[in-house]
Motif scaffolding. Structure first.
Motif, short mmCIF file in Angstrom:
data_model
loop_
_atom_site.label_atom_id
_atom_site.label_comp_id
_atom_site.label_asym_id
_atom_site.label_seq_id
_atom_site.Cartn_x
_atom_site.Cartn_y
_atom_site.Cartn_z
N UNK A 154 0.82 -1.21 0.00
CA UNK A 154 0.00 0.00 0.00
C UNK A 154 0.85 1.26 0.00
N UNK A 155 1.92 1.28 0.81
CA UNK A 155 2.75 2.47 0.85
C UNK A 155 3.58 2.60 -0.43
N UNK A 156 4.01 1.46 -1.00
CA UNK A 156 4.76 1.51 -2.25
C UNK A 156 3.91 2.04 -3.39
N UNK A 199 2.22 9.11 -6.27
CA UNK A 199 2.63 10.51 -6.05
C UNK A 199 3.86 10.90 -6.85
N UNK A 200 4.82 9.98 -6.98
CA UNK A 200 6.12 10.34 -7.53
C UNK A 200 6.56 9.52 -8.73
N UNK A 201 5.88 8.42 -9.02
CA UNK A 201 6.38 7.50 -10.02
C UNK A 201 5.44 7.20 -11.16
N UNK A 202 5.30 5.92 -11.47
CA UNK A 202 4.59 5.49 -12.68
C UNK A 202 3.10 5.80 -12.66
N UNK A 237 11.40 1.65 -8.58
CA UNK A 237 12.14 0.41 -8.42
C UNK A 237 12.13 -0.13 -7.00
N UNK A 238 13.30 -0.57 -6.55
CA UNK A 238 13.42 -1.17 -5.22
C UNK A 238 13.12 -0.19 -4.09
N UNK A 239 13.14 1.11 -4.41
CA UNK A 239 12.96 2.11 -3.35
C UNK A 239 11.52 2.53 -3.14
N UNK A 240 10.60 2.05 -3.97
CA UNK A 240 9.22 2.52 -3.85
C UNK A 240 8.62 2.25 -2.47
N UNK A 269 8.39 6.34 4.15
CA UNK A 269 8.82 7.65 4.63
C UNK A 269 7.71 8.69 4.44
N UNK A 270 7.03 8.64 3.31
CA UNK A 270 5.91 9.58 3.07
C UNK A 270 4.81 9.37 4.09
N UNK A 271 4.60 8.11 4.48
CA UNK A 271 3.60 7.80 5.49
C UNK A 271 3.93 8.47 6.82
N UNK A 272 5.23 8.64 7.07
CA UNK A 272 5.68 9.20 8.35
C UNK A 272 5.53 10.71 8.44
N UNK A 273 5.37 11.40 7.28
CA UNK A 273 5.25 12.83 7.43
C UNK A 273 5.17 13.68 6.19
N UNK A 274 6.12 13.57 5.23
CA UNK A 274 6.09 14.51 4.09
C UNK A 274 4.79 14.42 3.30
#
Length: 342
Positions: free
Chosen positions: A138-140, A146-149, A326-329, A335-340
């Motif tokens: 879900x977070x990926x 928001x930022x990717x595909x 990629x692997x960082x999604x 991290x986005x869930x935590x605040x930004x």
């Protein structure tokens, strides 16, 4: 050795610590690896690290490894973990975000069923940073939206094909979590009374397409004498499991067993994804995860072909993309869930 490279040369390269008030940590707890990042308010990666996921030892060992990966990512970004504005963790299993517990895991450190206070235990190690939990896929998917595909669409289905098969949904611009576990595409039944799944049930998509279940099937076939290169490649690569890279190499070498198991996985993926499209009619599908990112560029067309016979409206197919982050999604999404807020 852990990967502690930074993206775009940012972060600690200027020798200055990151802005303490506007920096967050994110951790993706996967079946074979733990990926940790530190991001700024725009979601830009300032530091990252990767550790192997413990194969045994239970939740306590997992928390130690989570902290180790986060610490290395924070060091790369030039900040102490305790100075992070917040930390998010994306994990597979039954996540209770309100209580910060994780239960019913099957692919991590031998698995556990009872709720474990992962957020508070990790928070004790981090010190001073609030830790929040979310479902890994879900977070990926939220990060890709928001930022990717998925950024050009309002409704997206994410399918994360890896150790298991996870899913995530964004409907009309809103991440849809239901009562907490919406999007579990891997546990949709594709064959009643079918193959045994790691969740304990029968006939789930994950029982046919999840890397862990495919490995179990491959080991059983090899034990019965079926010839395969899979385990030779695994040993050559010094792996203890059939990683995505091992499967990719075996498929490139036209290994019959690997080909047969992947063909079956693709058929079941196509059938299941088509059923979700018939129900929700989303605009786009984002394919991620270890196998999805590795095999997707070659096999995405075949997955679409497998979907076609089962689509109710064949003339309006959803767009299909490989995850851009990629692997960082997963780690960025945590991290986005935590605040930004993007």
């Amino acid at each position: 050795m852990a990967d502690t490279s930074t993206k775009n040369g940012r972060g600690a390269t200027n020798g200055q610590p990151a802005d303490r008030a506007r920096v967050w940590g994110g951790i993706d707890l996967g079946g074979t690896k733990i990926e940790a990042v530190v991001v700024d308010a725009r979601g830009e990666v300032l530091g990252r690290a990767r550790h192997p996921t413990p194969a045994k030892g239970g939740p306590g060992e997992v928390v130690k490894e989570l902290y180790g990966a986060l610490g290395e990512a924070a060091q790369t970004a030039g900040i102490e973990p305790a100075k992070l504005a917040g930390v998010g963790v994306g994990a597979a299993g039954a996540v209770d975000a309100n209580s910060g517990t994780l239960a019913h895991t099957s692919n991590v450190a031998g698995g556990w069923d009872a709720p474990y206070p992962l957020a508070s235990d990790l928070g004790d190690l981090v010190g001073g940073s609030k830790v929040v939990l979310g479902n890994d896929v879900q977070v990926a998917v939220a990060a890709e939206y928001k930022l990717g595909a998925g950024r050009n669409y309002r409704s997206v289905l994410g399918v994360w094909w890896g150790t298991g098969v996870g899913g995530g949904l964004v409907l009309n611009g809103v991440p849809w979590r239901g009562q907490g576990s919406a999007g579990e595409i891997g546990h949709m039944v594709v064959k009643p009374n079918g193959a045994r799944c790691g969740c304990g049930r029968n006939g789930c998509l994950e029982a046919y397409a999840g890397r862990a279940c495919m490995e179990s099937k491959a080991r059983a076939a090899a034990k019965k004498g079926e010839k395969t290169l899979l385990f030779d490649i695994m040993r050559e690569k010094k792996r203890t499991r059939l990683s995505s890279g091992v499967w990719a190499r075996a498929l490139k070498d036209k290994d019959p067993l690997a080909t047969r198991l992947i063909d079956r996985a693709i058929e079941m993926l196509g059938t299941t994804i088509a059923s979700v499209i018939n129900l929700l009619d989303v605009e786009a599908i984002v394919l991620g995860g270890g196998l999805g990112s590795r095999l997707g560029p070659l096999y995405m067309g075949r997955i679409q072909d497998a979907m076609h016979p089962h689509l109710f409206i064949t003339e309006r197919k959803p767009a299909m993309h490989i995850a851009e982050l990629g692997d960082l999604s997963g780690a960025i999404g945590a991290a986005l869930l935590a605040g930004p807020q993007m």
